[in-house]
Design a protein around this motif. Structure first.
Motif, mmCIF file in Angstrom:
data_model
loop_
_atom_site.group_PDB
_atom_site.id
_atom_site.type_symbol
_atom_site.label_atom_id
_atom_site.label_comp_id
_atom_site.label_asym_id
_atom_site.label_seq_id
_atom_site.Cartn_x
_atom_site.Cartn_y
_atom_site.Cartn_z
ATOM 1 N N PHE A 221 141.134 15.518 101.496
ATOM 2 C CA PHE A 221 141.399 16.101 102.813
ATOM 3 C C PHE A 221 141.916 17.528 102.649
ATOM 4 O O PHE A 221 141.404 18.463 103.260
ATOM 5 C CB PHE A 221 142.417 15.241 103.573
ATOM 6 N N GLY B 239 139.135 19.238 110.618
ATOM 7 C CA GLY B 239 140.351 19.990 110.959
ATOM 8 C C GLY B 239 140.084 21.487 111.014
ATOM 9 O O GLY B 239 140.580 22.189 111.903
ATOM 10 N N ASN B 240 139.281 21.992 110.081
ATOM 11 C CA ASN B 240 138.900 23.406 110.103
ATOM 12 C C ASN B 240 138.097 23.740 111.358
ATOM 13 O O ASN B 240 138.289 24.788 111.970
ATOM 14 C CB ASN B 240 138.063 23.766 108.874
ATOM 15 N N LEU C 19 138.214 22.247 114.228
ATOM 16 C CA LEU C 19 139.158 22.256 115.357
ATOM 17 C C LEU C 19 139.988 23.536 115.362
ATOM 18 O O LEU C 19 140.238 24.124 116.419
ATOM 19 C CB LEU C 19 140.061 21.028 115.314
ATOM 20 N N LEU C 20 140.413 23.975 114.184
ATOM 21 C CA LEU C 20 141.142 25.233 114.067
ATOM 22 C C LEU C 20 140.289 26.387 114.587
ATOM 23 O O LEU C 20 140.763 27.241 115.345
ATOM 24 C CB LEU C 20 141.534 25.476 112.608
ATOM 25 N N LEU D 223 136.877 14.760 107.031
ATOM 26 C CA LEU D 223 137.937 14.885 108.035
ATOM 27 C C LEU D 223 138.725 16.185 107.862
ATOM 28 O O LEU D 223 139.143 16.793 108.852
ATOM 29 C CB LEU D 223 138.862 13.676 107.993
ATOM 30 N N GLY D 224 138.917 16.628 106.633
ATOM 31 C CA GLY D 224 139.555 17.923 106.407
ATOM 32 C C GLY D 224 138.722 19.061 106.983
ATOM 33 O O GLY D 224 139.249 19.987 107.595
ATOM 34 N N THR E 14 140.408 21.730 103.635
ATOM 35 C CA THR E 14 141.058 22.646 104.569
ATOM 36 C C THR E 14 141.133 24.024 103.941
ATOM 37 O O THR E 14 140.644 24.238 102.831
ATOM 38 C CB THR E 14 142.473 22.149 104.932
#
Length: 145
Positions: free
Chosen positions: A15, A57-58, A60-61, A53-54, A19
Motif C-alpha cells: 500500500f 489513494g493517489n 483520490l488525492l 488500493l494505495g 502512494t
C-alpha cells in the motif's frame, strides 16, 4: 498470529509503495516467497490488493489537488502541475499501464485523479499493471519464469 502479521506487513508495504511515499514492496514479497511458508497465490493477492488500493489513494488525492495549486506551501508548482496534465493528456489512460514503474508510476495515478479518469478505467488499468508486475516478480523469484 505470525502468518497474519506477515500478510499485514506485506499489505502495508505494498500500500505504502503505491502512494507518493518512497517505499519498496518487492523486497518484502521476495522474502516471503523465498521463505516458502506462504502460498504464492495469497501473497500475490495481498500485495496486489495493497498496491492497487494505495494507487486509489493517489487517484483520490488527485481529485482534490487542484484547489491547492496556488498555495505557497504546496510542494508542486503550477508549472509542474500543468506539465503533468499535458503529459497525461498526450498519452491518456494507457499511461496507467506504467503505474508499476518506480518514480514515475505514482505521479501518473495522482494526475489521473486530477484529470478525472473514470474510476472503473483507472482500477482496471492500474490492476493490470500492478498485478502483472507482482506475477513477473513471483515467477522470477520462484524459478517459474
Amino acid at each position: 498470529m505470525a502468518d497474519l502479521l506477515a500478510y499485514l506487513g506485506l499489505f502495508a508495504t505494498a500500500f505504502g509503495a503505491a502512494t507518493i511515499m518512497p517505499m519498496q514492496s518487492e523486497a518484502v514479497l521476495v522474502g516471503l516467497l523465498l521463505s516458502e511458508k506462504f502460498p504464492i497465490f495469497w501473497l500475490l493477492v495481498v500485495a496486489s490488493l495493497g498496491n492497487v488500493l494505495g494507487a486509489l489513494g493517489n487517484w483520490l488525492l488527485g481529485r482534490g489537488i487542484e484547489r491547492f495549486r496556488e498555495k505557497g506551501w504546496f510542494p508542486v508548482g503550477p508549472t509542474a502541475l500543468d506539465r503533468a496534465q499535458l503529459w497525461y493528456r498526450r498519452f491518456g489512460k494507457w499511461s496507467l499501464l506504467a503505474s508499476w514503474l518506480p518514480i514515475v508510476g505514482d505521479p501518473i495515478t495522482v494526475v489521473a485523479g486530477l484529470l478525472r479518469e473514470p474510476l472503473p478505467t483507472f482500477l482496471l488499468l492500474v490492476s493490470v499493471a500492478k498485478v502483472g508486475r507482482y506475477l513477473v516478480l513471483a515467477a522470477v523469484t520462484t524459478g517459474l519464469a
